[in-house]
Design a protein around this motif. Structure first.
Motif, short mmCIF file in Angstrom:
data_model
loop_
_atom_site.label_atom_id
_atom_site.label_comp_id
_atom_site.label_asym_id
_atom_site.label_seq_id
_atom_site.Cartn_x
_atom_site.Cartn_y
_atom_site.Cartn_z
N THR A 177 0.80 -1.08 -0.07
CA THR A 177 0.05 -0.15 -0.11
C THR A 177 0.84 1.28 0.14
OG1 THR A 177 -0.03 0.54 2.32
CG2 THR A 177 -1.51 -1.29 1.44
N VAL A 217 -0.03 3.49 2.31
CA VAL A 217 -0.53 3.94 3.57
C VAL A 217 1.05 4.40 4.46
CG1 VAL A 217 -1.59 3.73 5.78
CG2 VAL A 217 -2.68 3.02 3.61
N LEU A 238 -1.22 11.17 6.62
CA LEU A 238 -2.47 10.65 5.81
C LEU A 238 -3.14 11.55 4.77
CD1 LEU A 238 -4.37 8.54 8.70
CD2 LEU A 238 -3.24 7.73 6.57
N TYR A 276 -5.41 10.83 1.51
CA TYR A 276 -6.42 10.31 2.27
C TYR A 276 -7.28 11.32 2.93
CZ TYR A 276 -4.23 5.69 1.30
OH TYR A 276 -3.80 4.69 0.54
N PHE A 309 -10.12 6.75 8.35
CA PHE A 309 -9.79 7.60 7.11
C PHE A 309 -10.13 6.61 5.84
CE2 PHE A 309 -6.13 4.85 8.03
CZ PHE A 309 -5.68 4.52 6.90
N SER A 310 -10.31 7.38 4.88
CA SER A 310 -10.83 6.99 3.66
C SER A 310 -10.16 7.60 2.16
CB SER A 310 -12.17 7.02 3.42
OG SER A 310 -12.93 8.21 3.44
N GLY A 311 -10.63 6.96 1.11
CA GLY A 311 -10.10 7.73 -0.14
C GLY A 311 -8.84 6.99 -0.58
N GLY A 312 -7.90 8.10 -1.16
CA GLY A 312 -6.87 7.66 -1.60
C GLY A 312 -7.10 6.53 -2.72
N LYS A 313 -6.04 5.53 -2.48
CA LYS A 313 -6.04 4.29 -3.55
C LYS A 313 -6.64 2.87 -2.63
CE LYS A 313 -1.52 5.48 -5.49
NZ LYS A 313 -0.31 5.13 -5.87
N ASN A 373 -11.05 2.74 6.59
CA ASN A 373 -9.58 2.36 7.27
C ASN A 373 -9.61 3.21 8.70
OD1 ASN A 373 -8.96 1.13 4.65
ND2 ASN A 373 -9.12 3.29 4.12
N LEU A 375 -6.92 -1.93 7.28
CA LEU A 375 -7.28 -1.39 5.85
C LEU A 375 -8.57 -2.36 5.13
CD1 LEU A 375 -3.61 -0.42 4.42
CD2 LEU A 375 -5.11 0.92 6.00
#
Length: 350
Positions: free
Chosen positions: A256, A258, A299, A304, A325-329, A334, A347
């Motif tokens: 990831t 992250v 983040l 994110y 948190f959310s979004g990104g790839k 998460n 995740l």
């Protein structure tokens, strides 16, 4: 190690499975674990066609025919659930799985020993709630509770419960389930938590169900089955958090993007699949305050969105914090959980 998130994921996933079962001749299977019993029970309980009173809490979005979802994390506060715990409630987390009409929340205690004590709530509104209730009442032999919503039930010898008010598009379904027992009112007094007498289970379920009355906006909301006040109560939540400088960057979780702070190793097999199909890394850090501030800064820089954050320091100086948190790839919900020097990143991959 983080039971709270997996418990709630099981609860929400079970509820979604019931919706799918409405269009299948195979029906839904009953999960083998107790934390999702509130949803499993909803697929195996007896029919009811009595009309329900419209819920005070339900509203309809302007210009829309579907009701607005009810978020139990916003409708209830930590102060509402604290009376059921003997230790401070440290975290309040939204469900990692939700739909347009279904939202969940989990409150987790700040107990020690590596085990988590949790209380979870799932709320469904509108026709989906009515369908859930109708499906729940297709078969089985639940036991009725009183004083919660228009109707409420639980399975014999189990303390998980669900309730209903309203009907059709005005329906609201509320379910409460718990995880752990040592730090929960009602459960902690049991001689054998795995073998609960039915009259005791009914009493406990009815007390937890009073939280649903807060969602419905009517009825008794004051529990009589409460736990002793925590001796080491948590300090007020601070925002934006501790004043410590953020830890330096230390790399990313394997597979990831992250970011993780310096001193936390999530390389190689230290990041692994968990029981819900997601990725998890659970490691120690030298400074939990610095780690918390690192995630708040790193983040968003990685693309994110931070959805919720909570930081608590108990009277003894123990740090208890979480960041969702959310979004990104990543496609799902998460979370970062911090308990003293232990940091757990979970995740959701689907």
């Amino acid at each position: 190690m983080r039971y709270p998130r997996t418990i709630l994921a099981s609860l929400a996933a079970g509820a979604m499975a019931l919706t799918a079962a409405c269009s299948s001749t195979s029906g839904s299977s009953q999960p083998p674990v107790l934390p999702s019993a509130v949803v499993a029970a909803a697929a195996a309980v007896a029919a009811s066609t009595a009309p329900h009173a419209p819920p005070a809490a339900l509203t309809t979005s302007p210009g829309a025919s579907t009701p607005t979802p009810i978020d139990p994390c916003k409708k209830l506060t930590i102060a509402d659930v604290q009376p059921y715990f003997t230790v401070p409630v440290a975290t309040e987390m939204p469900s990692p799985l939700s739909s347009g009409t279904m939202l969940g929340c989990e409150w987790a205690a700040a107990g020690g020993g590596g085990l988590s004590t949790t209380l979870d709530m799932l709320v469904i509104v509108g026709q989906d709630a009515q369908d859930r209730w109708d499906l729940a009442n297709a078969t089985g032999h639940p036991e009725k509770l009183s004083g919660i919503g228009a109707e409420s039930e639980h399975l014999a010898r189990q303390t998980d419960m669900w309730a209903m008010t309203g009907s059709g598009a005005e329906a609201v379904w509320c379910g409460v389930t718990t995880g752990g027992w040592r730090e929960l009112a009602g459960h902690r007094e049991l001689a054998d938590p795995a073998n609960i007498p039915d009259d005791v289970a009914t009493r406990i379920a009815g007390q937890y169900g009073l939280l649903c009355n807060k969602i419905f906006g009517s009825g008794n909301t004051t529990p009589t089955m409460t736990a002793p006040a925590p001796t080491g109560s948590a300090a007020a939540v601070t925002a934006p958090g501790p004043t410590a400088a953020a830890a330096a960057a230390g790399g990313v979780m394997t597979g990831t993007d992250v970011p993780v702070p310096q001193g936390m190793d999530c390389s190689g097999t230290k990041t692994a699949k968990n029981t819900t199909g997601g990725l998890e890394c659970d490691q120690q850090v030298p400074d939990p305050d610095a780690a918390y501030n690192f995630f708040l800064q790193a983040l968003p820089k990685a693309g994110y969105v931070i959805n919720t954050k909570r930081y608590v320091k108990t009277d003894s100086g123990r740090v208890l914090a979480n960041i969702s948190f959310s979004g990104g790839k990543l496609p799902g919900f998460n979370v970062v959980n911090i308990d003293a020097k232990d940091v757990d990143i979970t995740l959701q991959l689907n």
